[in-house]
Design a protein around this motif. Structure first.
Motif, PDB file in Angstrom:
ATOM      1  N   SER A  60     -20.417 -24.368  10.352  1.00 57.44           N
ATOM      2  CA  SER A  60     -21.662 -24.011   9.823  1.00 57.44           C
ATOM      3  C   SER A  60     -22.314 -25.206   9.203  1.00 57.44           C
ATOM      4  O   SER A  60     -21.364 -25.892   8.589  1.00 57.44           O
ATOM      5  N   GLY A  61     -23.324 -24.945   8.574  1.00 52.88           N
ATOM      6  CA  GLY A  61     -23.927 -26.088   7.621  1.00 52.88           C
ATOM      7  C   GLY A  61     -23.305 -26.071   6.018  1.00 52.88           C
ATOM      8  O   GLY A  61     -23.258 -27.038   5.498  1.00 52.88           O
ATOM      9  N   LEU A  62     -23.208 -24.886   5.723  1.00 49.46           N
ATOM     10  CA  LEU A  62     -22.674 -24.529   4.507  1.00 49.46           C
ATOM     11  C   LEU A  62     -21.165 -25.076   4.489  1.00 49.46           C
ATOM     12  O   LEU A  62     -20.857 -25.753   3.326  1.00 49.46           O
ATOM     13  N   ALA A  89     -28.125 -22.423   0.201  1.00 50.03           N
ATOM     14  CA  ALA A  89     -26.637 -22.783   0.457  1.00 50.03           C
ATOM     15  C   ALA A  89     -26.325 -24.090  -0.187  1.00 50.03           C
ATOM     16  O   ALA A  89     -24.984 -24.685  -0.202  1.00 50.03           O
ATOM     17  N   VAL A 132     -32.141 -33.055  -0.138  1.00 49.23           N
ATOM     18  CA  VAL A 132     -32.446 -32.364   0.927  1.00 49.23           C
ATOM     19  C   VAL A 132     -33.560 -32.782   1.663  1.00 49.23           C
ATOM     20  O   VAL A 132     -34.504 -32.812   1.198  1.00 49.23           O
ATOM     21  N   ASP A 154     -28.138 -33.063   2.394  1.00 49.29           N
ATOM     22  CA  ASP A 154     -28.179 -31.772   3.106  1.00 49.29           C
ATOM     23  C   ASP A 154     -29.237 -32.023   4.227  1.00 49.29           C
ATOM     24  O   ASP A 154     -30.457 -32.041   3.954  1.00 49.29           O
ATOM     25  N   CYS A 156     -29.502 -30.068   7.027  1.00 48.98           N
ATOM     26  CA  CYS A 156     -29.762 -29.003   7.740  1.00 48.98           C
ATOM     27  C   CYS A 156     -31.020 -28.762   8.475  1.00 48.98           C
ATOM     28  O   CYS A 156     -31.495 -27.799   9.078  1.00 48.98           O
ATOM     29  N   GLN A 157     -32.104 -29.381   7.645  1.00 47.26           N
ATOM     30  CA  GLN A 157     -33.342 -29.154   8.269  1.00 47.26           C
ATOM     31  C   GLN A 157     -33.934 -30.713   8.901  1.00 47.26           C
ATOM     32  O   GLN A 157     -35.204 -30.891   9.082  1.00 47.26           O
ATOM     33  N   SER A 171     -26.683 -28.274   9.871  1.00 52.22           N
ATOM     34  CA  SER A 171     -26.528 -27.020  10.574  1.00 52.22           C
ATOM     35  C   SER A 171     -27.101 -26.827  11.944  1.00 52.22           C
ATOM     36  O   SER A 171     -28.218 -27.504  12.265  1.00 52.22           O
ATOM     37  N   LYS A 176     -32.726 -23.848  13.784  1.00 49.87           N
ATOM     38  CA  LYS A 176     -32.773 -25.514  13.433  1.00 49.87           C
ATOM     39  C   LYS A 176     -33.471 -26.274  14.518  1.00 49.87           C
ATOM     40  O   LYS A 176     -33.389 -25.746  15.735  1.00 49.87           O
TER      41      LYS A 176
END
Ligand SMILES: *Cc1c(COP(=O)(O)O)cnc(C)c1O
Length: 351
Positions: A60-62, A89, A132, A154, A156-157, A171, A176
């Motif tokens: 996972s991203g976390l 997260a 992020v 981060d 993740c996006q 993630s 996503k």
């Protein structure tokens, strides 16, 4: 009229459904389901796509964020600077290694942290900065280099951005820009030691089977998800170009409406979300929903006001201002242009 959905994953995956089913069938038939050829293949292609030397698939991203911090030996007594406005997260990863997340306020225009807000927080205990790529907009990594601290991103996006700092966490949650059909994540880095440590720790800390060198965890990307991600990776550029086109169209069509603050469009952006800001956000969302337009909200409550992090009296006014006014408009690559026209017309009707 039927509701225009905020995020329609069935529609998003429909054009690739056959390829996805073929990928799953290939894994079923091969009979090797954990850490095998599909994962290595995807890791190779994802690191190349990110212009980085290494990719390690995780669950996972976390986990990707947490394993980066563990590999960097960040722990109790250490501080990591995170944005005050992010998905929780980002903070949870810092807490997971026993370190303290120290929040920097974002710039209200870019909604990213910047040198001016990070600077007063840097001290002897600060071990890293964790910016992020919020909403798909590239965080100012180069600017944050002036503190001579490791920068772990981060991302993740941010699928499609190549600013990965000293290591980046991705993630592959289904919504996503590159989404699996379940959970998945990856660490991308140019650092050989970081990659090696994450690879070791994602699989119980074992280099050889049943011989545990360090106290690792089980956080592996599945063969099935890796095979799906590999086929979907071929469409990521197209998907992102759709998002960019939809964003440009919103920016053009909604420009000049006094009650709407539009996102800035001045740096690399893969438009994971298109977030506008309005007063009376909740009413605005209800009004749009009455016009058959579903919207999202990223995020309604900043981490410091949630139970996990609440400290009485602690305020981050910019994060709170964003949380109170943000609305995410539909921008998935599955959104067609006629529906976007309807969304734009609905917005003009309700403001
Ligand atoms: C999605 C997301 C995460 C967490 O990813 P998971 O795969 O759900 O663990 C972390 N940070 C940000 C900014 C995200 O958007």
């Amino acid at each position: 009229m039927s509701m225009i959905r905020f995020c329609d994953l069935r529609a998003r995956n429909a054009p690739r459904a056959d390829a996805i089913k073929d990928a799953v069938a290939r894994v079923v038939d091969r009979g090797l389901y954990v850490l095998d050829a599909e994962v290595s293949h995807f890791e190779k292609d994802w690191s190349a796509y990110c212009l980085a030397s290494h990719c390690v698939g995780v669950a996972s991203g976390l986990d990707a964020l947490t394993l980066i911090l563990r590999a960097a030996k960040i722990g109790p007594g250490d501080e990591v600077i995170v944005p005050s406005n992010t998905y929780v997260a980002t903070w949870l990863a810092v807490s997971a290694v026993g370190a303290l997340p120290v929040a920097a306020e974002p710039d209200l225009k870019t909604m990213n942290i910047c040198a001016a807000t990070v600077s007063p927080l840097v001290n002897r205990r600060t071990k890293a900065i964790l910016p992020v790529h919020l909403y798909g907009r590239e965080a100012p990594i180069d600017e944050l280099r002036q503190f001579h601290l490791p920068i772990y991103v981060d991302a993740c996006q941010g699928h499609g951005l190549t600013a990965v700092g000293d290591a980046a966490a991705f993630s592959f949650y289904p919504t996503k820009n590159l989404g699996a059909l379940g959970d998945g994540g990856a660490v991308v880095t140019d650092n050989d030691v970081m990659a090696d440590q994450v690879r070791l720790m994602r699989n119980y800390g074992q280099r050889a089977r049943y011989i545990c060198d360090v106290r690792g965890i089980n956080s592996r990307l599945d063969e099935v998800q890796a095979a799906i991600l590999e086929t979907k990776l071929h469409h990521l550029d197209w998907d992102n170009s759709q998002r960019v086109a939809l964003a440009k169209r919103y920016l053009h069509a909604l420009a000049g409406i006094p009650s709407i603050i539009l996102p800035e469009d001045d740096v690399a952006n893969v438009w994971h979300q298109f977030v506008i800001r309005v007063k009376n956000r909740d009413d605005f969302r209800v009004d749009l929903s009455n016009h058959d337009v579903e919207t999202g909200c990223h995020y309604p409550v900043p981490p410091h006001l949630q139970g996990a992090y609440y400290i009485k009296g602690l305020r981050y006014p910019i994060a709170e201002e964003i949380a109170e006014t943000c609305v995410s408009l539909p921008i998935g690559p599955e959104l067609d242009w006629d529906d976007q026209t309807k969304i734009i017309d609905a917005i003009k009707a309700v403001v």
